[in-house]
Every structure is written in C-alpha cells, then in structure tokens.
Design a protein around this motif. Structure first.
Motif, PDB file in Angstrom:
ATOM      1  N   LYS A 330       0.859  -1.210   0.000  1.00 46.16           N
ATOM      2  CA  LYS A 330       0.000   0.000   0.000  1.00 46.16           C
ATOM      3  C   LYS A 330       0.884   1.245   0.000  1.00 46.16           C
ATOM      4  CE  LYS A 330      -4.144  -1.675   2.232  1.00 46.16           C
ATOM      5  NZ  LYS A 330      -4.486  -2.699   3.031  1.00 46.16           N
ATOM      6  N   GLU A 331       1.873   1.228   0.890  1.00 42.05           N
ATOM      7  CA  GLU A 331       2.779   2.387   0.984  1.00 42.05           C
ATOM      8  C   GLU A 331       3.515   2.630  -0.319  1.00 42.05           C
ATOM      9  OE1 GLU A 331       5.462   2.042   4.323  1.00 42.05           O
ATOM     10  OE2 GLU A 331       3.706   2.226   5.645  1.00 42.05           O
ATOM     11  N   ALA A 332       4.055   1.528  -0.892  1.00 43.45           N
ATOM     12  CA  ALA A 332       4.787   1.659  -2.160  1.00 43.45           C
ATOM     13  C   ALA A 332       3.853   2.192  -3.247  1.00 43.45           C
ATOM     14  CB  ALA A 332       5.366   0.308  -2.561  1.00 43.45           C
ATOM     15  N   GLY A 333       2.629   1.706  -3.279  1.00 46.34           N
ATOM     16  CA  GLY A 333       1.649   2.143  -4.277  1.00 46.34           C
ATOM     17  C   GLY A 333       1.344   3.631  -4.141  1.00 46.34           C
ATOM     18  N   ARG A 334       1.158   4.074  -2.901  1.00 47.76           N
ATOM     19  CA  ARG A 334       0.870   5.518  -2.683  1.00 47.76           C
ATOM     20  C   ARG A 334       2.037   6.373  -3.177  1.00 47.76           C
ATOM     21  NH1 ARG A 334      -0.074   4.231   3.092  1.00 47.76           N
ATOM     22  NH2 ARG A 334      -2.027   3.093   3.038  1.00 47.76           N
ATOM     23  N   ARG A 335       3.248   5.896  -2.857  1.00 49.57           N
ATOM     24  CA  ARG A 335       4.450   6.643  -3.263  1.00 49.57           C
ATOM     25  C   ARG A 335       4.534   6.715  -4.790  1.00 49.57           C
ATOM     26  NH1 ARG A 335       8.107   4.259   0.279  1.00 49.57           N
ATOM     27  NH2 ARG A 335       8.600   2.722  -1.313  1.00 49.57           N
ATOM     28  N   MET A 336       4.208   5.605  -5.435  1.00 52.30           N
ATOM     29  CA  MET A 336       4.275   5.590  -6.907  1.00 52.30           C
ATOM     30  C   MET A 336       3.269   6.571  -7.511  1.00 52.30           C
ATOM     31  SD  MET A 336       4.613   1.726  -8.126  1.00 52.30           S
ATOM     32  CE  MET A 336       5.604   0.536  -7.287  1.00 52.30           C
ATOM     33  N   LEU A 337       2.038   6.546  -6.980  1.00 52.48           N
ATOM     34  CA  LEU A 337       1.026   7.451  -7.545  1.00 52.48           C
ATOM     35  C   LEU A 337       1.440   8.907  -7.352  1.00 52.48           C
ATOM     36  CD1 LEU A 337      -2.530   5.974  -6.998  1.00 52.48           C
ATOM     37  CD2 LEU A 337      -0.811   5.506  -8.719  1.00 52.48           C
ATOM     38  N   GLU A 338       2.035   9.182  -6.199  1.00 50.19           N
ATOM     39  CA  GLU A 338       2.481  10.553  -5.962  1.00 50.19           C
ATOM     40  C   GLU A 338       3.559  10.932  -6.973  1.00 50.19           C
ATOM     41  OE1 GLU A 338       3.747  11.435  -1.958  1.00 50.19           O
ATOM     42  OE2 GLU A 338       4.579  13.332  -2.760  1.00 50.19           O
ATOM     43  N   MET A 340       4.132   9.595  -9.863  1.00 53.44           N
ATOM     44  CA  MET A 340       3.602   9.612 -11.232  1.00 53.44           C
ATOM     45  C   MET A 340       2.547  10.707 -11.428  1.00 53.44           C
ATOM     46  SD  MET A 340       5.160   7.343 -13.081  1.00 53.44           S
ATOM     47  CE  MET A 340       4.124   7.119 -14.522  1.00 53.44           C
ATOM     48  N   GLY A 341       2.143  11.387 -10.352  1.00 55.19           N
ATOM     49  CA  GLY A 341       1.132  12.441 -10.476  1.00 55.19           C
ATOM     50  C   GLY A 341      -0.212  11.891 -10.921  1.00 55.19           C
ATOM     51  N   LEU A 342      -0.577  10.722 -10.387  1.00 56.00           N
ATOM     52  CA  LEU A 342      -1.819  10.071 -10.824  1.00 56.00           C
ATOM     53  C   LEU A 342      -2.770   9.874  -9.646  1.00 56.00           C
ATOM     54  CD1 LEU A 342      -0.351   7.280 -13.135  1.00 56.00           C
ATOM     55  CD2 LEU A 342      -1.525   9.366 -13.872  1.00 56.00           C
ATOM     56  N   LYS A 343      -4.052   9.775  -9.981  1.00 56.50           N
ATOM     57  CA  LYS A 343      -5.065   9.479  -8.954  1.00 56.50           C
ATOM     58  C   LYS A 343      -5.610   8.082  -9.197  1.00 56.50           C
ATOM     59  CE  LYS A 343      -6.657  13.770  -7.158  1.00 56.50           C
ATOM     60  NZ  LYS A 343      -5.863  14.744  -7.946  1.00 56.50           N
ATOM     61  N   ALA A 344      -5.837   7.366  -8.089  1.00 51.54           N
ATOM     62  CA  ALA A 344      -6.398   6.013  -8.200  1.00 51.54           C
ATOM     63  C   ALA A 344      -7.698   6.053  -9.002  1.00 51.54           C
ATOM     64  CB  ALA A 344      -6.658   5.456  -6.807  1.00 51.54           C
ATOM     65  N   ASN A 345      -7.930   5.021  -9.751  1.00 51.95           N
ATOM     66  CA  ASN A 345      -9.161   4.811 -10.531  1.00 51.95           C
ATOM     67  C   ASN A 345      -9.308   5.700 -11.779  1.00 51.95           C
ATOM     68  OD1 ASN A 345      -9.985   2.809  -8.713  1.00 51.95           O
ATOM     69  ND2 ASN A 345     -10.705   4.398  -7.302  1.00 51.95           N
ATOM     70  N   THR A 346      -8.300   6.504 -12.095  1.00 56.01           N
ATOM     71  CA  THR A 346      -8.379   7.274 -13.349  1.00 56.01           C
ATOM     72  C   THR A 346      -8.252   6.299 -14.522  1.00 56.01           C
ATOM     73  OG1 THR A 346      -7.158   9.036 -12.255  1.00 56.01           O
ATOM     74  CG2 THR A 346      -7.273   9.158 -14.668  1.00 56.01           C
ATOM     75  N   PRO A 347      -9.170   6.358 -15.501  1.00 58.33           N
ATOM     76  CA  PRO A 347      -8.996   5.493 -16.679  1.00 58.33           C
ATOM     77  C   PRO A 347      -7.671   5.818 -17.373  1.00 58.33           C
ATOM     78  CG  PRO A 347     -11.187   6.469 -16.620  1.00 58.33           C
ATOM     79  CD  PRO A 347     -10.386   7.151 -15.544  1.00 58.33           C
ATOM     80  N   MET A 348      -6.922   4.782 -17.750  1.00 58.21           N
ATOM     81  CA  MET A 348      -5.599   5.009 -18.357  1.00 58.21           C
ATOM     82  C   MET A 348      -5.723   5.920 -19.576  1.00 58.21           C
ATOM     83  SD  MET A 348      -3.595   3.509 -16.309  1.00 58.21           S
ATOM     84  CE  MET A 348      -1.998   3.736 -17.067  1.00 58.21           C
ATOM     85  N   GLU A 349      -6.807   5.763 -20.323  1.00 56.62           N
ATOM     86  CA  GLU A 349      -6.943   6.541 -21.560  1.00 56.62           C
ATOM     87  C   GLU A 349      -7.245   8.033 -21.307  1.00 56.62           C
ATOM     88  OE1 GLU A 349      -8.206   4.739 -25.369  1.00 56.62           O
ATOM     89  OE2 GLU A 349      -9.376   3.466 -24.031  1.00 56.62           O
TER      90      GLU A 349
END
Ligand SMILES: CC(C)[C@H](C(=O)O)[C@@H](O)C(=O)O
Ligand code: SF4
Length: 776
Positions: A330-338, A340-349
C-alpha cells in the motif's frame, strides 16, 4: 556427468553444457564466452584493470564494441570526430576512452562515423555476431535480447567485463529453468511488447530471479525475430538472468546473409544449421517454474507506476493502492502514484502526455518503426505533445527506414527523426524529460527519474506509442481506424537481409575500407603501457562490525542506487556522495532530505545496509551501484533477496550481500539497525550477531565466493591458472563450431591467420606472475 547428460534437457541446459570449461563440486562453473559486446559506459574501468595488470584481450575476434549510451542523436552530417562532436565533457571523455581502448587492444569498433553504429543489442543481431547456441555477454543488463536466437545471453558487471576480456570465460553457476508458454493467437493491436509487459505484470519483477526463461508456445513461434528480441530483451525486467527462444526456420532465415554469420549455403552454414536444430528442449525436460499464458488474454498493455510490473491493459484504470494486499505494498503504491502524479481509478486513456519516445534496444528495429509508421501515416502529432521522437536503433535501421520512406511519414506527422543511440531510454545524452513531464515510451524501464529527474514514464508498444502521439493521451491503438498493428507473422514477411548481403565483407581490402581505426596488419594488438603491480587486489572480508542502516523498501533498482548522470565516470571511486541520490537530496537545491536514513546520525557512518523488502538491486547491470555503496562505506548488504547481476557485482568488489528470507530474522536484524546499534557479520562462521556478539541468525554463502572473499582473491588471476583447460576447450570448439572463430571483422594476415597474440603469462590482479597454483 553422464547421468545428467542422458536426461531430457532444456535449451538452456544444452547451451550451458556445451560451454563448460570446468565445473567444481560446489557447482561453480567456468563458462566459455563466444561473443562479447562492449560499450562506453561499463568498459573503461575494465580496460584500465587490464592495462594495470599487463593483460591483453584474449579474443579480439570475438569482441565487438560500439558507443551508444552517451551519444547525441542530433544530425551527424557534420560529424568529424567524437572530440568535436560530443559537447558534454564527461560523455565525451567516456566515448573517447572507448576509442583509445579499442585501438590499444585491437578490437573491432563501430563509432559514430560508421553506419553500423547503434545500440549494442541492435547491432549484434543485425551483424550476425549473435548466433544460435552461443554464449553472449555484455556489460549491460539487456544482453538478454540476444537469447531470441537461442543464445545464452546475459548482462555482466564491469569486473566481469574485465574477466571476459582477459580470459574469454566467466565464473558462474547453474540457473533454474523457467518456462513461459504463450499459446494461441494474438488479437489485433497486440504486439510482442504487450506479451512481455503482460508476462511481467503476471510474474513480477522478481518472478524470474535465479532463472533463465525459455519463451515458447505457438504465439512465440509465430513471431518474427525482431518481435522475439523485444520479448527476450525484457526478461531482465522479469528478474531473469536471461531469456531464450529455440532457434527455428525463422531464426535461420533472419541470419541468411548477415555479415558475421556463416556464409549461407556453404558447408559451414549447413553444419551450423544442423547444430542449431539440435538445441530444442527435449521432450519431457523439466522446468523449475512454469507459466502459461493464453494469447487472447493479452491486451495492449501500459505501465502506471514506477516498476515494470505495474502493468494494466490500456482499457483499465490506475489501481487503488488501498486495495493492495500488504501494508508495504500500500505504501509503495501511494508513493508511486504521488511520483507519477496520478489518482487512483483514473482510466488510463484519460492520462494526458507531454512526450512520446519510440526507440531503445526493446523497440527500435525496422519492424518497430514500420509498425509505428503504419499508425502515424497521414496523421498529425497532437498539439499538446511537446516532442515526439523516433530514434532508430542503428545507422543501418535508419538507412533502411529512410529507403522505405518511413522518415518522411514521421516527419510529416510532426515527429523528430534522430540518429541512433540509447537516447531517452535512460537520458545519458541530452534527450531527457523535464521534471513532471509524462512520456509514453517504447523503452523498458519506468523507474523514478529514469528518463530524467522527476520524469514520468509509461511503457508501451511501438504502435501504442504512435497512437498516443496522435491522440495526445495514453490511447488504445485499436481505436485508430487504419492501424496496421497485428503481430507480424514469421513468414511470409520478407526478411530484410539485402543491405547486409551488400555489406558482407569478403576480402581484406574491402574490410579495410569499412573499418576505421583498426590496427594495421602487423600491429601488436596491445602492449601494456602502465606499470604492472599498480592494480589493487581485493581486501579480505572476515568479520565486519558496524552501524547498520535500515532501508524499508522493496524492489530498489540500481537506477535508484546510482542514477545515470553518475555513470559517466571512468573511475570506480568517488560515487559515495551520489549514493541513493534522489532519495537523499532535494532536486531543487541539492540539500539533504532529513528523513532519509543515511542523512541521519548514526547512519552517516553505516558499514552495513539492512533492506527489509525483497529484490534489492534490480534493473541495470551497472557496477557503479556496489561502487557507490562501497565508497560510502557500506561493505555488506542484508536483504530478503537480490537481483542476480547486482548480487554478483558486489562479490567482485570484496563486498558481502547476505540473503535472509526468513521474515522473523530480517526483522530482528532491522530492529537492531533501527535502534542504531552495531551489528556484527562474521563470514567465516556465517553468523549475524548483535553488538554484544549474541547470534541473531546464520546465513548461507556459496563456498567458492566465501573462499575468495575471506582470502581476498582476484578471480581473474585464478581463472588464468586454468589456461590449459581454456586452450583445450578452444581447440575443441574450433573443430565443433568453426564458424565462431575469427569474426568481428578482424583483419587476417596474408596466411589467413588472425593477428591475435598468444595468451599471456598468468598474473594476479596486482600484476604479479602467479608462482604456485591457487585453489580455483
Ligand atoms: C549502462 C548500463 C549498465 C545499463 C544496463 O545495464 O542496463 C543501461 O543500459 C540501462 O539500461 O540502464
Ligand atoms: S535499456 Fe536503454 S540504455 Fe540500456 S542498452 Fe537498452 S537502449 Fe540502451
């Protein structure tokens, strides 16, 4: 070992067995190397080591060098020499050092003035230097690419580059056999890059650790050589030592007419093909790890995070780290999203891009460019894309693409058409992302800072990258009506051999015309210019007591241990201050980040690093990673598991990496480290103790490695004592596989013999002649 020989064997078992010069009871193998590729980043220290010890390159005829990582990809129309062409000083020095070394040691070299220059993993196959059933190494992790030919090909560190240059062998041990079988038909829009991204998503970046992967199944058999190379290329991202595909008619067809392959139709060719056909895995052979994939389950794939295993179908969304299984994940995932400047559940497209990069040793071959051009034709790059760059993998790929008019398709659409090199795959040259810029890239690594500090990378296939450039966002290529992205069948696609046939070098005179800077016929390939005895041997490792720094992370890649901008050195020392650069310093002003462990007391004087997450040192083969740790003062790393090349590289520098996969034990050691107490690593007794000497746990270490560490032995010196066995092996190979001798365009004298000096008298790494045999 007659019993093992009689048992059904895999492709890997067969190629390995055919190259064993010697095998010890503890499983340590001295392996003969048929093909050695060299580039400017990982070779300077190796050549320096040779010079210091008065050693020569044993097989210049089996060694091929080029310059690729540092080179500018801007027009070479005015190119005269590296000195005036490469503007960045340390890049220039590294390229010039390679040019000096290839002259000093008589090695075939494709420089920037030569059409055959390009990314090392593109030019080897292109020239026919890479052949089925061979062992291929390079100081570069993506050497796995060459496994597409049924070669056993793997990346090595700089110490091993030196070992191979000096002895044409490597010390290794058996890997596990792993199989990834992909059956069925790929659906339109899905290419071989999607197969490998999908597979890595499935097995994870440590899934292949300690193994050689054989890719097989009907979907793999249907692929062209170029598509197979993209797959084997990224075996390393799946953690494997190498990837291999059994050679077949597609392989043989590709090799026809390649300048360094045996001449098509000749007796040698027929003999070679008969041998190559024997390399298939035997019926009933066992794999230690087996993975099955149905081709129809593979969609055009894209990465969302900062590890190549963070893969989703393009139709998917950014995952939500809160749904991940463990606290660490979970921690690693949060760090990655931060990052990458991304929000969870955003459609890739819906993810908007700034740049597109089509290039790298994964996807810069002619077929990749053709496929991308098929998407781009008649369209325009979206207005929000600041730069869309096409970097062909070699000068010959570039020429071919231009002859087919692909450059025009790209430039008409608004792409930049560049010269060959690694380019923005890792940004050692000026092609980089600015902080926070987002890029769809056909390369192979999406690590933090990989394409430029703060840059954000999404790995994709060439057709997806092309579609992304047109739409300006991550895009499902299947939406673009006129795409041409179905996987290329192995046949009847015409094989692109024409230019190679034309360039076949038949006579000494023609050879001379093609080869710049090769030594003249009677030149001695190399004479030592530095005083013998000035090289340092390895310090002994017995008991190490000191502060241990806890690092609470998994999958720490070597780009994170030491980023690319520090790889431009030609020395092994001075990297300590750059260790963990991006974790340790603020990008804006270079000040220390106070919460990073090595910036705190008492950890500034750590001698040991305790990593709580698995797969430490994954990614690139850069030996700069252990050099940086060592220069900081860290001589021992303790972690649950390691990537193979990093693990190997540490030993070569007198360091001890310890694998403790028992959760309780690693936590007990980490607790001591967290408390700032010293721990003691006792190698002779294989024990980790607390500061009072009380044993926390034991550890495993291979007998031969322990022997070398405790005695401070230099393994080049040890291997040189095996001269008789190496010579006998070479003699056998000359009869069995004569097509492997005397290649790499080396000049032959009038009598047809190569100007290669006999092997020198064995010396230790300190330059002393070996008096009495050491225990190999
Ligand atoms: C420079 C080299 C050591 C490195 C590698 O081994 O992979 C590079 O090619 C990379 O892709 O990071
Ligand atoms: S991965 Fe990138 S940097 Fe490494 S060899 Fe391939 S193209 Fe070059």
């Amino acid at each position: 070992m007659p019993a093992a020989d009689a048992a059904p064997r895999t492709l890997y078992d067969k190629v390995l067995q055919d190259h064993i010069v010697d095998e010890r009871l503890d499983g340590t193998i001295l392996l003969y190397i048929d093909r050695h590729l060299v580039h400017e980043v990982t070779s300077p220290q190796a050549f320096e080591g040779l010079k210091n010890a008065g050693r020569q390159v044993r097989r210049p005829d089996c060694t091929l060098a080029t310059t690729d990582h540092n080179v500018p990809t801007t027009s070479r129309k005015t190119f005269k020499n590296i000195e005036t062409f490469v503007e960045v000083e340390d890049s220039r020095l590294q390229c010039m050092t390679l040019e000096d070394n290839v002259k000093d040691f008589g090695i075939t070299y494709f420089g920037l003035g030569d059409k055959r220059q390009g990314i090392v993993h593109i030019i080897g196959p292109e020239q026919g230097f890479t052949l089925p059933g061979t062992t291929v190494v390079c100081g570069d992790s993506h050497t796995s690419t060459h496994g597409a030919f049924g070669a056993l090909a793997f990346g090595i560190g700089t110490s091993e580059v030196e070992h191979v240059l000096a002895t044409q062998t490597i010390i290794t041990k058996r890997s596990k056999n792993m199989r990834i079988k992909v059956d069925g038909q790929l659906t339109p829009g899905v290419s071989s890059k999607d197969i490998i991204l999908h597979a890595i998503g499935k097995i994870g970046t440590a899934g292949g650790t300690g193994a050689v992967i054989e890719f097989c199944g009907s979907a793999i058999e249907a692929l062209s050589m170029e598509a197979r190379m993209s797959i084997c290329n990224m075996s390393i991202e799946g953690g494997a030592r190498a990837g291999m595909i059994a050679p077949d008619e597609t392989t043989f067809k590709y090799l026809e007419g390649r300048p360094l392959a045996p001449e098509h139709g000749s007796e040698e060719w027929n003999k070679a093909v008969a041998y190559w056909k024997s390399l298939k895995t035997d019926e009933g052979a066992k794999y230690d790890i087996d993975v099955l994939i149905d081709a129809k389950d593979i969609a055009p794939s894209v990465t969302w995070g900062t590890s190549p295993e963070d893969v989703v179908p393009i139709t998917g969304s950014v995952p939500d780290p809160e749904t991940f299984a463990t606290k660490e994940k979970k921690e690693a995932g949060r760090r990655m999203l931060e990052y990458m400047g991304l929000k969870a559940n955003t459609p890739m497209e819906e993810i908007v891009l700034d740049k597109v990069f089509i290039g790298s040793c994964t996807n810069a071959r002619i077929e990749d460019l053709r496929a991308a051009a098929g998407i781009v034709k008649g369209k325009k790059v979206a207005a929000n894309i600041k730069s869309a760059m096409i970097v062909p993998g070699s000068g010959l790929v570039k020429d071919k693409a231009e002859a087919e008019g692909l450059d025009k398709i790209f430039t008409d659409a608004g792409f930049e058409w560049r010269e060959a090199g690694c380019s923005m795959c890792l940004g050692m040259n000026p092609d980089i992302l600015a902080p926070q810029e987002r890029c769809a890239s056909t390369s192979n690594r999406n690590f933090e800072g990989r394409q430029g500090a703060g840059g954000r990378t999404h790995l994709v296939s060439p057709v997806t990258a092309a579609a992304c450039a047109i739409v300006g966002k991550l895009t499902d290529v299947r939406r673009l009506a006129e795409h041409n992205s179905t996987p290329r069948p192995a046949s009847p696609t015409p094989v692109t051999i024409k230019p190679h046939v034309d360039e076949r070098i038949n006579t000494d005179d023609e050879e001379r015309d093609h080869i710049a800077d090769q030594p003249a016929e009677n030149d001695v390939p190399h004479t030592n210019t530095m005083a013998a005895g000035s090289a340092k041997g390895l310090p002994k490792f017995e008991v190490l007591k000191g502060i241990a720094a806890p690092l609470e992370r998994a999958n720490v890649d070597t780009d994170a241990i030491i980023p690319k901008q520090f790889l431009k050195t030609i020395k092994r020392t001075g990297l300590g201050s750059a260790l963990f650069n991006e974790m340790r310093y603020n990008a804006e002003d270079g000040s220390e980040k106070p919460d990073f462990v090595l910036n705190q007391e008492p950890y500034r004087r750590s001698k040991i690093l305790v990593v709580t997450g698995p797969n430490f040192g994954c990614g690139s083969s850069r030996e700069h990673a252990p050099w940086a740790l060592l220069d900081f003062g860290i001589k021992c790393v303790i972690a649950p598991s390691y990537a193979d090349i990093f693990f190997n590289n540490t030993f070569k520098n007198g360091m001890l990496p310890i694998a403790i996969d028992n959760k309780h034990d690693i936590e007990a050691i980490a607790d001591e480290a967290r408390a700032g107490r010293e721990i003691e690593v006792d190698l002779p007794n294989q024990s980790i103790n607390d500061s009072t000497g009380k044993k926390i746990c034991g550890f495993e270490v291979e007998e031969f490695r322990k022997h070398c560490l405790v005695n401070g032995l230099d393994d080049i010196g040890l291997t040189m004592q095996m001269e008789d066995k190496i010579l006998a092996f070479e003699k056998k190979m000359t009869t069995k596989t004569p097509w492997l001798d005397g290649r790499a365009y080396l000049k032959r004298g009038k009598n047809g013999k190569l100007a290669v000096k006999p092997a020198p008298v064995p010396k230790t790494n300190r330059g002393e002649a070996i008096k009495e045999p050491l225990d190999w």
